[in-house]
Design an enzyme around this catalytic site. Sequence first.
Site, mmCIF file in Angstrom:
data_model
loop_
_atom_site.group_PDB
_atom_site.id
_atom_site.type_symbol
_atom_site.label_atom_id
_atom_site.label_comp_id
_atom_site.label_asym_id
_atom_site.label_seq_id
_atom_site.Cartn_x
_atom_site.Cartn_y
_atom_site.Cartn_z
ATOM 1 C CE1 TYR A 148 -3.548 2.797 0.879
ATOM 2 C CE2 TYR A 148 -1.886 3.432 2.500
ATOM 3 C CZ TYR A 148 -3.034 3.800 1.777
ATOM 4 O OH TYR A 148 -3.682 4.915 1.734
ATOM 5 C CG HIS A 149 4.615 3.068 2.296
ATOM 6 N ND1 HIS A 149 4.385 4.592 2.897
ATOM 7 C CD2 HIS A 149 6.042 3.463 2.164
ATOM 8 C CE1 HIS A 149 5.348 5.561 3.077
ATOM 9 N NE2 HIS A 149 6.262 4.688 2.645
#
Length: 271
Positions: A148-149
């Site tokens: 996600y990051h």
Amino acid sequence: MATSMNFSRGLNAELVQPYDFEMLRDLRPFLEEYWVTSFLIVLIYLLLIFVGQNYMRPRKSFSLQGPLILWSFCLAIFSILGTVRTWKFMGTLLFTRGLQQTVCFANYIDDTIVKFWSCIFVLSKVVELGDTAFIILRKRPLIFIHWYHHSTVLLFTSFGFKNRVPSGGWFMTMNFGVHSIMYTYYTLKAAKVKHPSMLPMAITSLQILQMVMGTIFGILNYIWRQEKGCYATTEHFFWSFMLYGTYFLLFAHFFHQAYLRPKSKAKSKSQ
């Protein structure tokens, strides 16, 4: 534009002189078009995660110690160089022109040093997706915060570069600083070199601090948006606040799970 360029020339003369390699051809026109392509890159990235995990499921993991050491070492050196150049520039700007000048960004975005490192910074977010390949091929746990990051930072960095998001200079500078320590740690860990046991916790703490500072800079920019030289829109503020907010929650949760929860469990067992 003339004001920005005059400011840039004065800034270079007073503060930080660019090296020859920082005066190469400006990639901004190409990277502004890249903003659209970044969505495709993230889509391919997520698809390759799914394909890669399924491919590796019935197979033995690869060691990849040598390539991982080289990979982490190269990213560590790159991040350290970026840290030295951007922190020197932003720090000197902060102490000579004030916080508002650094947060508003608009007046110094056309500086030679900022243009070079911001272009390289945007491209580096694509390169860093390779971190995930090592996790998959070595069959290590791929947690949500990782992919996600990587995905959202790539998109937000491209968005910020194209739209000249205020406080983007600090986003780049802080990220370089944290990554210089993080990839140095990854290099030592891959090489099985002894390192301080508190280093992983310190890195996560710095990541959380980065999210807090990023949110503060975003709020300050929104407050100062009517001031001359500041450039902020509701869209800029919304996306930076949302992303920094989710990053803070995710990294804080990771910190609790990785460093606080095991201790509490061990303590309860001993009792």
